[in-house]
Design a protein around this motif. Structure first.
Motif, PDB file in Angstrom:
ATOM      1  N   ALA A 276     -49.633  38.284  16.907  1.00 51.01           N
ATOM      2  CA  ALA A 276     -48.813  38.154  15.701  1.00 51.01           C
ATOM      3  C   ALA A 276     -48.495  36.689  15.428  1.00 51.01           C
ATOM      4  N   GLY A 277     -48.132  35.962  16.488  1.00 53.90           N
ATOM      5  CA  GLY A 277     -47.837  34.549  16.314  1.00 53.90           C
ATOM      6  C   GLY A 277     -49.040  33.748  15.884  1.00 53.90           C
ATOM      7  N   ALA A 278     -50.211  34.074  16.441  1.00 54.34           N
ATOM      8  CA  ALA A 278     -51.440  33.354  16.094  1.00 54.34           C
ATOM      9  C   ALA A 278     -51.765  33.516  14.620  1.00 54.34           C
ATOM     10  N   VAL A 279     -51.599  34.735  14.090  1.00 50.71           N
ATOM     11  CA  VAL A 279     -51.882  34.978  12.670  1.00 50.71           C
ATOM     12  C   VAL A 279     -50.939  34.159  11.789  1.00 50.71           C
ATOM     13  N   LEU A 280     -49.635  34.192  12.125  1.00 50.04           N
ATOM     14  CA  LEU A 280     -48.669  33.442  11.325  1.00 50.04           C
ATOM     15  C   LEU A 280     -48.930  31.936  11.411  1.00 50.04           C
ATOM     16  N   LEU A 281     -49.199  31.457  12.621  1.00 48.74           N
ATOM     17  CA  LEU A 281     -49.456  30.027  12.806  1.00 48.74           C
ATOM     18  C   LEU A 281     -50.721  29.597  12.069  1.00 48.74           C
ATOM     19  N   PHE A 282     -51.743  30.436  12.113  1.00 45.78           N
ATOM     20  CA  PHE A 282     -53.008  30.103  11.463  1.00 45.78           C
ATOM     21  C   PHE A 282     -52.838  30.029   9.943  1.00 45.78           C
ATOM     22  N   VAL A 283     -52.216  31.044   9.361  1.00 55.06           N
ATOM     23  CA  VAL A 283     -52.009  31.053   7.909  1.00 55.06           C
ATOM     24  C   VAL A 283     -51.092  29.908   7.503  1.00 55.06           C
ATOM     25  N   GLY A 284     -50.035  29.697   8.292  1.00 54.83           N
ATOM     26  CA  GLY A 284     -49.124  28.599   7.989  1.00 54.83           C
ATOM     27  C   GLY A 284     -49.805  27.246   8.035  1.00 54.83           C
ATOM     28  N   THR A 285     -50.690  27.055   9.014  1.00 54.86           N
ATOM     29  CA  THR A 285     -51.415  25.788   9.123  1.00 54.86           C
ATOM     30  C   THR A 285     -52.335  25.576   7.930  1.00 54.86           C
ATOM     31  N   LEU A 286     -52.993  26.639   7.480  1.00 51.91           N
ATOM     32  CA  LEU A 286     -53.844  26.509   6.288  1.00 51.91           C
ATOM     33  C   LEU A 286     -53.017  26.073   5.076  1.00 51.91           C
ATOM     34  N   LEU A 287     -51.816  26.635   4.938  1.00 52.63           N
ATOM     35  CA  LEU A 287     -50.968  26.249   3.809  1.00 52.63           C
ATOM     36  C   LEU A 287     -50.429  24.830   3.963  1.00 52.63           C
ATOM     37  N   LEU A 288     -50.253  24.394   5.200  1.00 50.33           N
ATOM     38  CA  LEU A 288     -49.765  23.031   5.445  1.00 50.33           C
ATOM     39  C   LEU A 288     -50.885  21.989   5.402  1.00 50.33           C
ATOM     40  N   SER A 289     -52.133  22.451   5.398  1.00 52.52           N
ATOM     41  CA  SER A 289     -53.253  21.516   5.484  1.00 52.52           C
ATOM     42  C   SER A 289     -53.277  20.477   4.363  1.00 52.52           C
ATOM     43  N   PRO A 290     -52.894  20.790   3.112  1.00 49.50           N
ATOM     44  CA  PRO A 290     -52.848  19.708   2.105  1.00 49.50           C
ATOM     45  C   PRO A 290     -51.859  18.609   2.484  1.00 49.50           C
ATOM     46  N   LEU A 291     -50.711  19.000   3.069  1.00 48.69           N
ATOM     47  CA  LEU A 291     -49.726  18.008   3.488  1.00 48.69           C
ATOM     48  C   LEU A 291     -50.268  17.154   4.627  1.00 48.69           C
ATOM     49  N   LEU A 292     -51.049  17.790   5.514  1.00 51.95           N
ATOM     50  CA  LEU A 292     -51.598  17.070   6.665  1.00 51.95           C
ATOM     51  C   LEU A 292     -52.820  16.234   6.291  1.00 51.95           C
ATOM     52  N   ALA A 293     -53.419  16.551   5.139  1.00 56.60           N
ATOM     53  CA  ALA A 293     -54.696  15.913   4.796  1.00 56.60           C
ATOM     54  C   ALA A 293     -54.570  14.399   4.665  1.00 56.60           C
ATOM     55  N   ARG A 294     -53.547  13.913   3.941  1.00 58.03           N
ATOM     56  CA  ARG A 294     -53.466  12.465   3.700  1.00 58.03           C
ATOM     57  C   ARG A 294     -53.321  11.662   4.993  1.00 58.03           C
ATOM     58  N   PRO A 295     -52.325  11.963   5.851  1.00 61.63           N
ATOM     59  CA  PRO A 295     -52.211  11.126   7.068  1.00 61.63           C
ATOM     60  C   PRO A 295     -53.395  11.270   8.018  1.00 61.63           C
ATOM     61  N   LEU A 296     -53.920  12.486   8.159  1.00 63.17           N
ATOM     62  CA  LEU A 296     -55.037  12.678   9.083  1.00 63.17           C
ATOM     63  C   LEU A 296     -56.309  12.013   8.572  1.00 63.17           C
TER      64      LEU A 296
ATOM     65  N   ARG B  73     -60.198   6.530   0.132  1.00 61.54           N
ATOM     66  CA  ARG B  73     -59.260   6.775  -0.976  1.00 61.54           C
ATOM     67  C   ARG B  73     -59.651   8.021  -1.778  1.00 61.54           C
ATOM     68  N   ASN B  74     -60.928   8.201  -1.989  1.00 60.90           N
ATOM     69  CA  ASN B  74     -61.371   9.392  -2.718  1.00 60.90           C
ATOM     70  C   ASN B  74     -61.005  10.669  -1.965  1.00 60.90           C
ATOM     71  N   ALA B  75     -61.127  10.640  -0.625  1.00 56.19           N
ATOM     72  CA  ALA B  75     -60.833  11.833   0.171  1.00 56.19           C
ATOM     73  C   ALA B  75     -59.356  12.179   0.157  1.00 56.19           C
ATOM     74  N   VAL B  76     -58.474  11.158   0.051  1.00 56.10           N
ATOM     75  CA  VAL B  76     -57.028  11.424   0.075  1.00 56.10           C
ATOM     76  C   VAL B  76     -56.440  11.516  -1.326  1.00 56.10           C
ATOM     77  N   ARG B  77     -57.271  11.260  -2.345  1.00 58.84           N
ATOM     78  CA  ARG B  77     -56.763  11.265  -3.710  1.00 58.84           C
ATOM     79  C   ARG B  77     -56.224  12.630  -4.108  1.00 58.84           C
ATOM     80  N   ASN B  78     -56.925  13.672  -3.734  1.00 64.85           N
ATOM     81  CA  ASN B  78     -56.495  15.031  -4.079  1.00 64.85           C
ATOM     82  C   ASN B  78     -56.432  15.855  -2.784  1.00 64.85           C
ATOM     83  N   PRO B  79     -55.295  15.840  -2.088  1.00 65.50           N
ATOM     84  CA  PRO B  79     -55.211  16.528  -0.792  1.00 65.50           C
ATOM     85  C   PRO B  79     -55.414  18.032  -0.886  1.00 65.50           C
ATOM     86  N   ARG B  80     -55.023  18.619  -2.017  1.00 61.39           N
ATOM     87  CA  ARG B  80     -55.241  20.067  -2.170  1.00 61.39           C
ATOM     88  C   ARG B  80     -56.735  20.379  -2.133  1.00 61.39           C
ATOM     89  N   ARG B  81     -57.479  19.599  -2.912  1.00 62.36           N
ATOM     90  CA  ARG B  81     -58.914  19.835  -2.986  1.00 62.36           C
ATOM     91  C   ARG B  81     -59.563  19.592  -1.624  1.00 62.36           C
TER      92      ARG B  81
END
Length: 850
Positions: A440-460, A479-487
């Protein structure tokens, strides 16, 4: 609006074709699994229909897998044969696992099925089997073989043939007096080996008494239907038997065989699910970018009077057309995939062809999956398209990225409790419940991480860009890769999913293997292992005669040799089925070979009706030393005393009883043998000598300690291989997603690309810029997936350590580096086409592009 949508499709062929491939893959794997299953069933159905061509009714035990199945007697068979409407009867005296040996090298024959039959010295009354040369066996030391078996065993009429008969627990030598075949000139029905004995000898050997039959097949008089004859025979049936028409018997046999191939079917379905999940991100990204690029066009349509519903509908119409086309192609490719896998599985079988079976339900499910996945993925972009205001058509509009706050909050709400559950399940002593909490925790953590991935995209991505984004071109790529973190995050989602799965599986498998190696290397006194390979659940009727270990003990350098018997059928303890079956051995001897630390009671050689149990199983069954509990072995129930509870290890766990209990096992054969050597003795020559001793027991394998570890982890390696193929599927779709994103971004940035070329950036620099962007997206996905996968794998392994099923967390660094390298190559491959297109842009035309 419909015409405009269809024209738009033709203008965006390349962009939509990439989303199309994702649909094709998901539908193809689903259709392939269903076509495979249906085609196999049709093949085997055709086979058994051929076998039962002249059979009206089949009489067989209701439970043929019972420890002591019922048998027809001579009197009962005579009664059934006298039923009105019976034209002929063919009694069944048969056994599986009857294995002939080759005459030239003495090795056992390998065939798809190894069968033995008893024949009464007359031609087959149902006309399926025909004698080609010689005679039927008339004496106990004579056999007749099929032409295919004679070819496999390299014998002819008049030769001697060594045959292993399971019930005898040893091979015997017979004289080949005849060669038979099947009607229609066939040497084999499905690649099987068949040895036919004198009927009385076969009955005595297979069933322990003459005048016994496993069942019988009946032919009907002309004018008597199969159903009518079945009803008449059913009225005379002895207890424990059932009657089937020939057609019903064929269907039942075909279904039983089909189960054997289900694992391939489920793997293909797994591929289909993964392709559909990661395909959602690719399709979503495609339509999202297309909508963003068509802002002025959509606004103009709104200004001309199109309603928001019509605009949204136009996007969904495009998605529907793409999905139908993708599902159609996927269905066609899936049919080919199913046919190819079916050919690979049974290519050597001499089965009658039934064609490629594509049932209506397969077509319905294929289109349902393709259309549903595409429309779900395109829904949000369609709604976004409908929100374009008409005034946007009158001016250049830059649609800024939406804030990441709401998405990140939702991701954190899921990820934080998910992480807490994962840590709780991994660190708390919760027994089997820990895995449910972890899951149960793995599913929640996995989905949550996918939703957080745009936020993590710029610094990473910026951090990764510092490593490879050197020079002006490289910095532009970062710069092109971090321009649109959602994409960037949506594009990398396919990689994140695939790498998370493979990282988790690889960590668990490596940890389990390392735990076994550590225990095998440091804790046990066993250098040689003997293992029976079985095609059915072991119950004492597969393996080797434990008396053969007397010869093993006589080998110089051998210290001890222990036989282990195993029953996985009809066993239970404390009125609950035993999850690990029941082992019988000399427990005192086992405690000298394996780590068996007593946590309650004592671990010693057991007398009759005594047992020991590992602490995890004892906790589950609520048993302790001194308790009395009912134990079922081989269908026989007796009260046993628990004399000890030992600490669970990855090697030894479950219920252990003493050697006296073997009398209750369905068969006396040992399933495993363990051999310890004196200090300093080389295992290799001992293994070679034991192999000679075990040569008369087909399927029994002998190996050293390392081979045992490999065998014990073989199923995990198979799982890991399947997961690696899942990763390949995810990477294929990921490459398409990256390619799609880069192509669309090049269109978006055409003027920008022209400007950077005008101020001095070379074509090579432009290629490097696009390549850096692609590699960064790929490596971002791999890095996030590996972090998540290794973390989850470590958590699951820690739970295994808590229940003492593993001893160490081992991270497969080399494998993980290989996955990273593969991902980098995939990122470079995805950049090739977009980079070529960008490099070939005309500078002046690009600068003037709108």
């Amino acid at each position: 609006m419909i015409k405009a949508s269809l024209r738009g499709l033709l203008q965006r062929k390349l962009r939509l074709s990439l989303a199309l491939i994702a649909i094709v893959l998901s539908v193809g794997f689903l259709a392939g699994s269903l076509v495979l299953s249906d085609t196999l069933n049709a093949r085997f159905g055709s086979l058994f229909s051929t076998i039962n061509a002249n059979v009206a009714v089949v009489v067989q035990p209701k439970d043929p897998q019972a420890v002591d199945p019922v048998r027809l007697t001579d009197d009962q068979l005579r009664t059934l044969s006298e039923v009105d409407g019976v034209r002929a009867v063919s009694p069944d005296v048969s056994a599986q696992g009857v294995i002939p040996f080759r005459s030239d090298d003495g090795e056992p024959v390998s065939a798809d099925a190894m069968l033995g039959f008893g024949v009464d010295g007359k031609d087959d009354p149902l006309g399926l089997v025909e004698l080609r040369e010689g005679s039927w066996p008339q004496a106990a030391d004579e056999v007749t073989v099929t032409a295919y078996t004679a070819e496999l065993a390299r014998v002819k009429r008049g030769d001697s043939l060594k045959v292993y008969v399971p019930v005898l627990n040893e091979p015997r030598t017979f004289k080949v007096v005849g060669v038979a075949g099947y009607s229609g000139g066939r040497d084999s029905l499905a690649g099987e080996s068949v040895v036919m004995f004198q009927q009385a000898y076969a009955q005595e050997t297979f069933y322990g008494a003459t005048g016994r039959y496993a069942g019988a097949s009946f032919a009907a008089d002309e004018g008597v239907s199969d159903t009518v004859l079945k009803q008449r025979i059913a009225e005379k049936l002895p207890s424990g038997f059932k009657a089937l028409t020939g057609e019903e018997s064929s269907e039942e046999q075909s279904a039983q065989i089909g189960v054997v191939f289900d694992f391939i079917k489920y793997i293909l379905i797994g591929f289909a699910v993964l392709a559909a999940v990661v395909g959602v991100f690719l399709i979503f990204n495609t339509f999202n970018i297309i909508v963003a690029q068509r802002t002025r066009e959509l606004a103009l349509l709104r200004a001309l009077g199109a309603s928001w519903g019509q605009v949204a509908g136009s996007v969904l119409l495009e998605a529907l057309v793409v999905s139908v086309l993708g599902a159609t192609l996927g269905l066609a490719i899936g049919a080919g995939l199913g046919a190819w896998v079916e050919h690979m599985l049974i290519g050597e079988f001499e089965l009658p062809s039934a064609g490629i079976i594509v049932k209506p339900i397969t077509v319905v499910l294929a289109y349902a999956l393709g259309v549903l996945v595409t429309l779900i993925a395109a829904f949000v972009p369609a709604v976004r398209a409908s929100s374009v205001p008409p005034v946007a058509a009158m001016r250049d509009v830059v649609r800024p990225d939406k804030s990441l706050v709401a998405l990140s909050v939702v991701g954190a709400v899921l990820a934080v409790p998910g992480l807490a559950l994962v840590l709780t399940g991994a660190l708390a002593d919760m027994g089997g419940t820990a895995f449910l909490v972890l899951l149960a925790g793995a599913v929640l953590l996995f989905v949550g991480t996918l939703l957080l991935s745009p936020l993590l995209a710029r610094p990473l991505v910026r951090g990764l860009g510092a490593l490879i984004g050197r020079g002006s071109a490289g910095k532009l790529g970062v710069r092109n890769a971090v321009r649109n973190p959602r994409r960037t995050a949506v594009t990398a989602a396919a990689i994140i999913i695939g790498v998370t799965v493979i990282g988790t599986a690889a960590t668990v498998v490596q940890s389990f293997k390392t735990s076994l190696e550590d225990i095998m290397g440091d804790s046990i006194g066993v250098e040689v292992m003997i293992q029976a390979s079985v095609t059915a659940a072991p119950d004492g009727r597969q393996g080797f005669n434990p008396k053969a270990l007397d010869q093993v003990r006589a080998i110089p350098g051998v210290k001890e040799a222990a036989a282990w018997h195993f029953d996985a059928l009809n066993v239970s303890v404390a009125n609950q089925p035993s999850a690990f079956g029941i082992f019988a051995t000399d427990v005192g001897q086992a405690s000298r070979m394996f780590p068996m630390d007593a946590v309650d009671g004592s671990i010693r050689t057991l007398a009759a009706q005594e047992l020991v149990v590992d602490d995890n199983t004892a906790e589950t069954l609520k048993l302790k030393a001194g308790d009395r509990t009912p134990v079922v072995i081989g269908g026989v129930t007796r009260d046993y005393t628990v004399v000890g509870v030992y600490k669970t290890t990855p090697i030894i766990l479950g219920i252990l009883v003493g050697l006296p209990a073997v009398e209750d096992f369905p068969g006396p054969l040992a399933f495993q043998g363990f051999v310890s050597l004196n200090e300093g003795v080389d295992a290799a020559p001992v293994v070679a000598q034991i192999e000679k001793i075990m040569k008369d027991y087909p399927g029994v394998q002998v190996g050293d300690r390392q081979s045992y570890v490999e065998q014990a982890t073989a199923s995990y390696d198979l799982l890991l291989t399947a997961v690696e193929w899942l990763l390949i599927v995810a990477l294929v779709i990921a490459v398409l997603g990256i390619l799609n994103t880069l192509l669309l971004s090049i269109v978006e940035r055409t003027r920008e690309l022209g400007l950077v070329r005008a101020v001095g950036l070379s074509r090579g620099g432009l290629v490097w810029m696009v390549t850096v962007e692609s590699v960064l997206i790929t490596v971002f996905g791999v890095a996030l997936g590996l972090a998540l996968g290794v973390g989850l794998g470590a958590a699951f392994t820690k739970a295994l350590i808590t229940i003492e099923f593993a001893s160490v967390i081992a991270i497969p660094w080399l494998d993980l580096l290989q996955y990273l390298a593969i991902a980098v190559v995939a990122g470079i491959a995805a950049a090739v086409l977009p980079a070529r297109i960008a490099a070939r842009l005309n500078v002046l035309e690009a600068i003037s592009y709108e």
